[in-house]
Enzyme design. Sequence first.
Site, PDB file in Angstrom:
ATOM      1  CD  GLU A 123      70.841  42.280   6.908  1.00  0.00           C
ATOM      2  OE1 GLU A 123      69.897  41.429   7.387  1.00  0.00           O
ATOM      3  OE2 GLU A 123      71.026  43.503   7.555  1.00  0.00           O
ATOM      4  CG  ASP A 124      66.354  42.121   6.416  1.00  0.00           C
ATOM      5  OD1 ASP A 124      67.480  42.715   6.150  1.00  0.00           O
ATOM      6  OD2 ASP A 124      65.522  42.153   7.229  1.00  0.00           O
ATOM      7  CG  ASP A 153      67.873  51.597   4.373  1.00  0.00           C
ATOM      8  OD1 ASP A 153      67.739  51.898   3.152  1.00  0.00           O
ATOM      9  OD2 ASP A 153      67.518  52.013   5.369  1.00  0.00           O
ATOM     10  CE  LYS A 207      64.507  49.891   1.618  1.00  0.00           C
ATOM     11  NZ  LYS A 207      63.934  50.801   2.926  1.00  0.00           N
TER      12      LYS A 207
HETATM   13  P1  IMP Z   1      71.103  49.689   7.285  1.00  0.00           P
HETATM   14  O1  IMP Z   1      71.861  49.544   8.504  1.00  0.00           O
HETATM   15  O2  IMP Z   1      70.708  51.023   7.066  1.00  0.00           O
HETATM   16  O3  IMP Z   1      71.720  49.218   5.971  1.00  0.00           O
HETATM   17  O4  IMP Z   1      69.876  48.933   7.606  1.00  0.00           O
HETATM   18  C1  IMP Z   1      69.632  47.743   7.258  1.00  0.00           C
HETATM   19  C2  IMP Z   1      68.581  46.980   8.229  1.00  0.00           C
HETATM   20  O5  IMP Z   1      67.622  48.026   8.669  1.00  0.00           O
HETATM   21  C3  IMP Z   1      68.278  45.769   7.529  1.00  0.00           C
HETATM   22  O6  IMP Z   1      68.682  44.711   8.113  1.00  0.00           O
HETATM   23  C4  IMP Z   1      66.491  45.966   8.023  1.00  0.00           C
HETATM   24  O7  IMP Z   1      66.406  45.158   9.109  1.00  0.00           O
HETATM   25  C5  IMP Z   1      66.230  47.335   8.166  1.00  0.00           C
HETATM   26  N1  IMP Z   1      65.602  47.813   7.274  1.00  0.00           N
HETATM   27  C6  IMP Z   1      65.927  48.750   6.210  1.00  0.00           C
HETATM   28  N2  IMP Z   1      65.083  48.958   5.226  1.00  0.00           N
HETATM   29  C7  IMP Z   1      63.880  48.475   5.698  1.00  0.00           C
HETATM   30  C8  IMP Z   1      62.992  48.342   5.171  1.00  0.00           C
HETATM   31  O8  IMP Z   1      62.492  48.882   4.101  1.00  0.00           O
HETATM   32  N3  IMP Z   1      61.802  47.491   5.876  1.00  0.00           N
HETATM   33  C9  IMP Z   1      62.287  46.940   7.187  1.00  0.00           C
HETATM   34  N4  IMP Z   1      63.315  46.713   7.640  1.00  0.00           N
HETATM   35  C10 IMP Z   1      64.280  47.608   6.927  1.00  0.00           C
HETATM   36 MG    MG Z   2      67.745  43.602   9.726  1.00  0.00          MG
END
Ligand code: IMP
Ligand code: MG
Length: 178
Positions: free
Chosen positions: A101-102, A105, A133
């Site tokens: 995964e990139d 968050d 993060k």
């Molecule tokens: P989560 O479900 O909130 O953990 O979000 C994860 C996804 O949100 C990642 O796979 C990213 O595609 C996107 N994402 C979260 N933070 C960033 C950021 O700083 N830049 C770009 N995409 C982000």
């Molecule tokens: Mg993503």
Amino acid sequence: MDASDYKIEKMISAKSIAARVESLAIEISAYYGNTDKLIVVGLLRGSFVFIADLVRELNLPLEVDFLEVSSYGDNMESSREVRILKDLRGEIENRDVLIIEDIVDTGYTMHHVLTILGSRKPNSIQVCALLDKPTRREVEVSIRWIGFEIPDEFVVGYGIDYAQRNRNLSYIGKVSMI
Ligand code: IMP
Ligand code: MG
């Protein structure tokens, strides 16, 4: 917000990323040294650069597959809803699955992906995320390998986009409004 009114400041250089990818690959190669059932699953689209660099450093027999789920639209808020947009091509039953995964968050995306793939009876399932993060986490997820912990900033580059742009930057940069 207008997607053209922002600037990008370098946060992690291409050189630092390459060094970190190399050390992650050493740990991952050691961990999977005894299996010939490894399947590396990249989450599209943000992980495409990372997975390409990482698998080339893995000295292991492995397969590569991709999964695309929806999470963010063209803005900075997570919808928290995850749908499969493109499923894996192959079966993962009895396979050792490594999800790439990139960014983790809030954790919702990874939580859902782990639930979906976990229900397919893999032998094992682990996560390697380039960026974490931790201060943003809303749901707990276990990430075995993390490239870099970063603060609560919106980042782009090295595969990661803002409104589909900037994936082609060789470094990771922080986005700020101007
Ligand atoms: P989560 O479900 O909130 O953990 O979000 C994860 C996804 O949100 C990642 O796979 C990213 O595609 C996107 N994402 C979260 N933070 C960033 C950021 O700083 N830049 C770009 N995409 C982000
Ligand atoms: Mg993503």
